[in-house]
Design a protein around this motif. Structure first.
Motif, PDB file in Angstrom:
ATOM      1  N   THR A   1      28.744  17.973  12.797  1.00 24.92           N
ATOM      2  CA  THR A   1      28.902  19.423  12.907  1.00 24.92           C
ATOM      3  C   THR A   1      28.302  19.940  14.206  1.00 24.92           C
ATOM      4  O   THR A   1      27.200  19.573  14.586  1.00 24.92           O
ATOM      5  CB  THR A   1      28.236  20.144  11.721  1.00 24.92           C
ATOM      6  N   ASP A   2      29.051  20.775  14.858  1.00 22.11           N
ATOM      7  CA  ASP A   2      28.650  21.447  16.089  1.00 22.11           C
ATOM      8  C   ASP A   2      28.026  20.492  17.118  1.00 22.11           C
ATOM      9  O   ASP A   2      26.861  20.640  17.478  1.00 22.11           O
ATOM     10  CB  ASP A   2      27.687  22.589  15.762  1.00 22.11           C
ATOM     11  N   PRO A   3      28.794  19.501  17.602  1.00 22.48           N
ATOM     12  CA  PRO A   3      28.238  18.569  18.599  1.00 22.48           C
ATOM     13  C   PRO A   3      27.918  19.281  19.911  1.00 22.48           C
ATOM     14  O   PRO A   3      28.687  20.124  20.378  1.00 22.48           O
ATOM     15  CB  PRO A   3      29.349  17.541  18.793  1.00 22.48           C
ATOM     16  N   SER A   4      26.771  18.969  20.467  1.00 20.83           N
ATOM     17  CA  SER A   4      26.362  19.595  21.729  1.00 20.83           C
ATOM     18  C   SER A   4      27.139  18.968  22.891  1.00 20.83           C
ATOM     19  O   SER A   4      27.801  17.936  22.735  1.00 20.83           O
ATOM     20  CB  SER A   4      24.862  19.391  21.952  1.00 20.83           C
ATOM     21  N   ASP A   5      27.032  19.590  24.051  1.00 20.87           N
ATOM     22  CA  ASP A   5      27.692  19.047  25.240  1.00 20.87           C
ATOM     23  C   ASP A   5      27.179  17.651  25.564  1.00 20.87           C
ATOM     24  O   ASP A   5      27.947  16.777  25.977  1.00 20.87           O
ATOM     25  CB  ASP A   5      27.482  19.973  26.445  1.00 20.87           C
ATOM     26  N   SER A   6      25.875  17.438  25.371  1.00 20.60           N
ATOM     27  CA  SER A   6      25.329  16.108  25.657  1.00 20.60           C
ATOM     28  C   SER A   6      25.823  15.077  24.639  1.00 20.60           C
ATOM     29  O   SER A   6      26.058  13.924  24.991  1.00 20.60           O
ATOM     30  CB  SER A   6      23.801  16.143  25.694  1.00 20.60           C
ATOM     31  N   ASP A   7      26.008  15.487  23.366  1.00 17.05           N
ATOM     32  CA  ASP A   7      26.574  14.577  22.361  1.00 17.05           C
ATOM     33  C   ASP A   7      27.971  14.127  22.777  1.00 17.05           C
ATOM     34  O   ASP A   7      28.320  12.954  22.648  1.00 17.05           O
ATOM     35  CB  ASP A   7      26.680  15.260  20.986  1.00 17.05           C
TER      36      ASP A   7
ATOM     37  N   ARG B   1      29.261  10.180  24.431  1.00 17.41           N
ATOM     38  CA  ARG B   1      30.273   9.392  23.725  1.00 17.41           C
ATOM     39  C   ARG B   1      31.549   9.153  24.542  1.00 17.41           C
ATOM     40  O   ARG B   1      32.453   8.478  24.075  1.00 17.41           O
ATOM     41  CB  ARG B   1      30.597  10.057  22.401  1.00 17.41           C
ATOM     42  N   LEU B   2      31.619   9.692  25.744  1.00 18.90           N
ATOM     43  CA  LEU B   2      32.754   9.412  26.630  1.00 18.90           C
ATOM     44  C   LEU B   2      32.484   8.106  27.360  1.00 18.90           C
ATOM     45  O   LEU B   2      31.430   7.927  27.956  1.00 18.90           O
ATOM     46  CB  LEU B   2      32.937  10.523  27.661  1.00 18.90           C
ATOM     47  N   ASP B   3      33.425   7.189  27.317  1.00 21.84           N
ATOM     48  CA  ASP B   3      33.223   5.943  28.057  1.00 21.84           C
ATOM     49  C   ASP B   3      34.129   5.905  29.286  1.00 21.84           C
ATOM     50  O   ASP B   3      35.045   6.701  29.449  1.00 21.84           O
ATOM     51  CB  ASP B   3      33.415   4.712  27.172  1.00 21.84           C
TER      52      ASP B   3
END
Length: 95
Positions: free
Chosen positions: A33-39, A43-45
């Protein structure tokens, strides 16, 4: 080499924003729920970035400044191999 590449190229901002929004929706569907910008960014590879985002060449002055910073970083103690031999010859600073 990675730092030199990052000094020269950057990801297209509009492509990157679209990819981040898609990743955010993916995380929400995975019950985060509500992932932050850093989250989202963590998770981007690299494979996703290269598949979905264009790479652009930076401005000439920015490239010059960033390459200078990389050379300075590796010109000191960080720029020596395990035996203490400098990675760059002193003549590089004469250019």
């Amino acid at each position: 080499m990675g730092q030199l590449s990052a000094a020269i190229f950057c990801w297209d901002k509009s492509d990157l924003n679209l990819l981040k929004e898609a990743k955010r929706q993916q995380l929400i569907q995975a019950n985060i729920t509500d992932p932050s910008d850093s989250d989202v960014s963590v998770r981007l590879d690299r494979k996703e970035l290269s598949l979905h985002c264009h790479r652009m060449t930076r401005n000439t002055e920015v490239i010059r400044e960033r390459i200078q910073a990389v050379l300075e970083l590796f010109g000191g103690n960080s720029g020596r191999d395990t035996m203490g031999v400098p990675l760059f010859h002193e003549r590089i600073w004469e250019l």
